[in-house]
Scaffold this motif. Structure first.
Motif, short mmCIF file in Angstrom:
data_model
loop_
_atom_site.label_atom_id
_atom_site.label_comp_id
_atom_site.label_asym_id
_atom_site.label_seq_id
_atom_site.Cartn_x
_atom_site.Cartn_y
_atom_site.Cartn_z
N GLN A 174 0.86 -1.17 0.00
CA GLN A 174 0.00 0.00 0.00
C GLN A 174 0.90 1.23 0.00
OE1 GLN A 174 -2.40 -0.56 3.49
NE2 GLN A 174 -3.73 -2.02 2.48
N VAL A 175 1.17 1.75 -1.18
CA VAL A 175 2.00 2.94 -1.31
C VAL A 175 1.25 3.99 -2.10
CG1 VAL A 175 4.21 1.72 -1.15
CG2 VAL A 175 3.17 2.05 -3.36
N ASP A 176 1.55 5.24 -1.78
CA ASP A 176 0.89 6.33 -2.48
C ASP A 176 1.48 6.55 -3.88
OD1 ASP A 176 -0.75 6.74 -0.31
OD2 ASP A 176 0.50 8.31 0.55
N LYS A 177 2.79 6.31 -3.99
CA LYS A 177 3.47 6.52 -5.28
C LYS A 177 4.35 5.32 -5.58
CE LYS A 177 3.75 11.49 -4.54
NZ LYS A 177 4.64 12.64 -4.42
N GLN A 178 4.33 4.86 -6.82
CA GLN A 178 5.13 3.70 -7.20
C GLN A 178 6.62 3.96 -7.07
OE1 GLN A 178 4.50 0.65 -7.74
NE2 GLN A 178 2.29 0.73 -7.81
N ASP A 179 7.06 5.21 -7.21
CA ASP A 179 8.51 5.49 -7.11
C ASP A 179 9.00 5.43 -5.66
OD1 ASP A 179 7.25 7.87 -6.38
OD2 ASP A 179 8.65 9.16 -7.46
N TRP A 180 8.10 5.19 -4.71
CA TRP A 180 8.51 4.97 -3.33
C TRP A 180 9.05 3.57 -3.12
CZ3 TRP A 180 4.10 7.27 0.19
CH2 TRP A 180 4.06 8.66 0.02
N LEU A 181 8.75 2.65 -4.04
CA LEU A 181 9.21 1.27 -3.94
C LEU A 181 10.68 1.17 -4.34
CD1 LEU A 181 6.14 -0.53 -5.55
CD2 LEU A 181 6.67 -0.28 -3.13
N LEU A 182 11.44 0.38 -3.61
CA LEU A 182 12.85 0.19 -3.92
C LEU A 182 13.01 -0.79 -5.06
CD1 LEU A 182 14.45 -0.11 -0.37
CD2 LEU A 182 14.34 1.90 -1.84
N GLN A 183 14.04 -0.56 -5.85
CA GLN A 183 14.40 -1.48 -6.92
C GLN A 183 15.33 -2.55 -6.38
OE1 GLN A 183 12.91 -1.09 -9.96
NE2 GLN A 183 11.82 0.53 -8.85
N LYS A 184 15.49 -3.64 -7.09
CA LYS A 184 16.31 -4.76 -6.64
C LYS A 184 17.75 -4.30 -6.34
CE LYS A 184 17.90 -9.35 -7.79
NZ LYS A 184 17.92 -10.44 -8.75
#
Length: 129
Positions: free
Chosen positions: A60-70
Motif C-alpha cells: 500500500q504505497v501512495d506513489k510507485q517510485d517509493w518502492l525500492l528497486q532490486k
C-alpha cells in the motif's frame, strides 16, 4: 524450512539444536557425543544468516517510485553500516512495530521522533541518495 542432517552422526535428519552452538543433532546419544567437547556460542561473524520468510501481503504505497528497486535492496543488504545498525535489538523492535501496525504511518511518525530510528533512516537514505 529445509530438512537438516544431524551434524554429529551425519546419518539421519536432525530434530534438535544444541542450545549453545546451535549445531543440529538427532538424538540424546548424539547430543551426549557432541557435548564430549565443550562448544561455544558462535560469534556474529561465524553465524550464518538465515533467510526470513515474509508472508506476502499487498503493498500500500501512495506513489510507485517509493518502492525500492532490486539494486537498491542489494546495496542496502551489502552495507556493513546497515547490518551493524540492525544488530541493535531495540531498533529491530521499532521496525517490527511499524511493520505490524494497522496504522504504519502513525508508528513511523512516532519512531522518527526517537534518535536511533531517525539515524537509521538517515543512513538508509544516504545509501540510496
Amino acid at each position: 524450512m529445509g530438512v537438516r542432517q544431524c551434524q554429529v552422526c551425519e546419518e539421519v535428519q536432525s530434530k534438535y539444536k544444541c542450545p549453545i552452538c546451535l549445531i543440529p543433532y538427532c538424538s540424546l546419544a548424539c547430543f551426549k557425543k557432541h557435548k564430549e567437547v565443550p562448544c561455544s556460542k558462535p560469534s556474529i561473524s561465524e553465524a550464518k544468516l538465515v533467510p526470513v520468510v515474509i508472508p506476502e501481503r499487498p503493498l500500500q504505497v501512495d506513489k510507485q517510485d517509493w518502492l525500492l528497486q532490486k539494486k537498491q535492496y542489494e546495496l542496502l543488504a551489502s552495507s556493513d553500516q546497515i547490518r551493524d545498525a540492525l544488530r541493535d535489538e531495540k531498533l529491530r523492535e521499532i521496525i517490527c512495530k511499524i511493520d505490524c501496525s494497522t496504522n504504519g504511518y502513525d508508528e513511523l511518525e512516532k519512531a522518527m521522533e526517537g534518535g536511533s530510528f531517525r539515524e537509521f533512516a538517515d543512513k538508509i537514505l544516504s545509501f540510496l541518495g
